[in-house]
Design a protein around this motif. Sequence first.
Motif, PDB file in Angstrom:
ATOM      1  N   LEU A  20      36.630  53.914  38.235  1.00  0.00           N
ATOM      2  CA  LEU A  20      36.412  55.422  38.147  1.00  0.00           C
ATOM      3  C   LEU A  20      36.096  55.799  39.659  1.00  0.00           C
ATOM      4  CD1 LEU A  20      34.947  56.227  34.753  1.00  0.00           C
ATOM      5  CD2 LEU A  20      37.234  55.593  35.209  1.00  0.00           C
ATOM      6  N   SER A  21      36.786  56.947  40.023  1.00  0.00           N
ATOM      7  CA  SER A  21      36.330  57.596  41.331  1.00  0.00           C
ATOM      8  C   SER A  21      36.259  58.943  41.031  1.00  0.00           C
ATOM      9  CB  SER A  21      37.492  57.556  42.106  1.00  0.00           C
ATOM     10  OG  SER A  21      37.880  56.289  42.471  1.00  0.00           O
ATOM     11  N   ALA A  75      31.375  58.298  53.793  1.00  0.00           N
ATOM     12  CA  ALA A  75      32.441  58.610  54.847  1.00  0.00           C
ATOM     13  C   ALA A  75      33.719  59.173  53.988  1.00  0.00           C
ATOM     14  CB  ALA A  75      32.938  57.378  55.447  1.00  0.00           C
ATOM     15  N   LYS A  76      33.784  58.591  52.770  1.00  0.00           N
ATOM     16  CA  LYS A  76      35.119  59.351  52.015  1.00  0.00           C
ATOM     17  C   LYS A  76      34.629  60.404  51.051  1.00  0.00           C
ATOM     18  CE  LYS A  76      37.980  55.107  52.233  1.00  0.00           C
ATOM     19  NZ  LYS A  76      38.738  54.010  51.363  1.00  0.00           N
ATOM     20  N   ASN A  77      33.267  60.657  51.046  1.00  0.00           N
ATOM     21  CA  ASN A  77      32.722  61.749  50.050  1.00  0.00           C
ATOM     22  C   ASN A  77      33.159  61.201  48.526  1.00  0.00           C
ATOM     23  OD1 ASN A  77      31.545  63.329  51.952  1.00  0.00           O
ATOM     24  ND2 ASN A  77      33.395  63.962  52.383  1.00  0.00           N
ATOM     25  N   THR A  78      33.244  60.052  48.261  1.00  0.00           N
ATOM     26  CA  THR A  78      33.536  59.449  46.796  1.00  0.00           C
ATOM     27  C   THR A  78      32.538  58.583  46.284  1.00  0.00           C
ATOM     28  OG1 THR A  78      35.866  59.647  47.689  1.00  0.00           O
ATOM     29  CG2 THR A  78      35.351  58.368  45.796  1.00  0.00           C
ATOM     30  N   VAL A  79      32.390  58.872  44.922  1.00  0.00           N
ATOM     31  CA  VAL A  79      31.542  57.957  44.271  1.00  0.00           C
ATOM     32  C   VAL A  79      32.294  57.068  43.358  1.00  0.00           C
ATOM     33  CG1 VAL A  79      29.463  58.071  42.537  1.00  0.00           C
ATOM     34  CG2 VAL A  79      29.686  59.749  44.253  1.00  0.00           C
ATOM     35  N   TYR A  80      31.998  55.970  43.053  1.00  0.00           N
ATOM     36  CA  TYR A  80      32.691  55.081  42.178  1.00  0.00           C
ATOM     37  C   TYR A  80      32.062  54.504  41.120  1.00  0.00           C
ATOM     38  CZ  TYR A  80      35.597  55.062  46.424  1.00  0.00           C
ATOM     39  OH  TYR A  80      36.415  55.469  47.656  1.00  0.00           O
ATOM     40  N   LEU A  81      32.601  54.212  39.928  1.00  0.00           N
ATOM     41  CA  LEU A  81      31.912  53.351  38.861  1.00  0.00           C
ATOM     42  C   LEU A  81      32.928  52.110  38.396  1.00  0.00           C
ATOM     43  CD1 LEU A  81      29.483  53.234  36.884  1.00  0.00           C
ATOM     44  CD2 LEU A  81      31.016  54.414  35.168  1.00  0.00           C
ATOM     45  N   GLN A  82      32.498  50.833  38.903  1.00  0.00           N
ATOM     46  CA  GLN A  82      33.383  49.803  38.812  1.00  0.00           C
ATOM     47  C   GLN A  82      33.062  49.320  37.216  1.00  0.00           C
ATOM     48  OE1 GLN A  82      36.035  48.267  40.300  1.00  0.00           O
ATOM     49  NE2 GLN A  82      36.188  47.100  38.577  1.00  0.00           N
ATOM     50  N   MET A  83      33.936  49.265  36.442  1.00  0.00           N
ATOM     51  CA  MET A  83      33.770  48.968  35.049  1.00  0.00           C
ATOM     52  C   MET A  83      34.424  47.371  34.764  1.00  0.00           C
ATOM     53  SD  MET A  83      33.950  52.732  32.985  1.00  0.00           S
ATOM     54  CE  MET A  83      35.567  52.743  33.200  1.00  0.00           C
ATOM     55  N   ASN A  84      33.679  46.516  34.231  1.00  0.00           N
ATOM     56  CA  ASN A  84      34.174  45.272  34.196  1.00  0.00           C
ATOM     57  C   ASN A  84      33.793  44.926  32.500  1.00  0.00           C
ATOM     58  OD1 ASN A  84      35.099  44.998  36.655  1.00  0.00           O
ATOM     59  ND2 ASN A  84      32.958  44.040  37.272  1.00  0.00           N
ATOM     60  N   SER A  85      34.629  43.948  32.144  1.00  0.00           N
ATOM     61  CA  SER A  85      34.283  43.543  30.746  1.00  0.00           C
ATOM     62  C   SER A  85      34.270  44.627  29.650  1.00  0.00           C
ATOM     63  CB  SER A  85      33.101  42.688  30.378  1.00  0.00           C
ATOM     64  OG  SER A  85      33.051  41.660  31.489  1.00  0.00           O
ATOM     65  N   LEU A  86      35.135  45.449  29.555  1.00  0.00           N
ATOM     66  CA  LEU A  86      35.270  46.463  28.813  1.00  0.00           C
ATOM     67  C   LEU A  86      35.351  46.328  27.430  1.00  0.00           C
ATOM     68  CD1 LEU A  86      37.284  48.976  31.103  1.00  0.00           C
ATOM     69  CD2 LEU A  86      34.964  49.509  30.218  1.00  0.00           C
ATOM     70  N   LYS A  87      34.498  47.044  26.576  1.00  0.00           N
ATOM     71  CA  LYS A  87      34.355  46.825  25.083  1.00  0.00           C
ATOM     72  C   LYS A  87      34.965  48.133  24.424  1.00  0.00           C
ATOM     73  CE  LYS A  87      30.034  44.107  25.728  1.00  0.00           C
ATOM     74  NZ  LYS A  87      28.789  44.087  25.427  1.00  0.00           N
ATOM     75  N   PRO A  88      35.400  48.139  23.309  1.00  0.00           N
ATOM     76  CA  PRO A  88      35.389  49.348  22.498  1.00  0.00           C
ATOM     77  C   PRO A  88      34.573  50.343  22.350  1.00  0.00           C
ATOM     78  CG  PRO A  88      36.357  47.366  21.530  1.00  0.00           C
ATOM     79  CD  PRO A  88      35.559  46.893  22.525  1.00  0.00           C
TER      80      PRO A  88
END
Length: 128
Positions: A20-21, A75-88
Amino acid sequence: QVQLVESGGGLVQPGGSLRLSCRTSGFTLDNYAIGWFRQAPGKEREGVSCISRRGFTTYYANSVKGRFFISSDNAKNTVYLQMNSLKPEDTAVYFCAVDPGYYSSDYACATPSRFNYWGQGTQVTVSS
């Protein structure tokens, strides 16, 4: 004018990944506490991951610890959320939020009402 725009949500199979960005504007990212929250139907908004101002502390909810990773690119004024091994059970609308308050990351995630600025949300659905 503070603006937040999330993107990156979608439908993914269990075990998959999404990033997510949250593109921000109108303020200096490093001077704000940052949070990712989620809300599933019929449930309260939950703090997923938060960073305190200047990035001194980072918090992850127990349910996502070791699977999700928050980061920011000033620098990009962006926040990320890397989500791995996603579950229902990760299925929800995900929101990014910021606030200029001096909060520890765990306090920030526990009190979403403290955040004054929110994005519109992006849907994440984990299903086979």
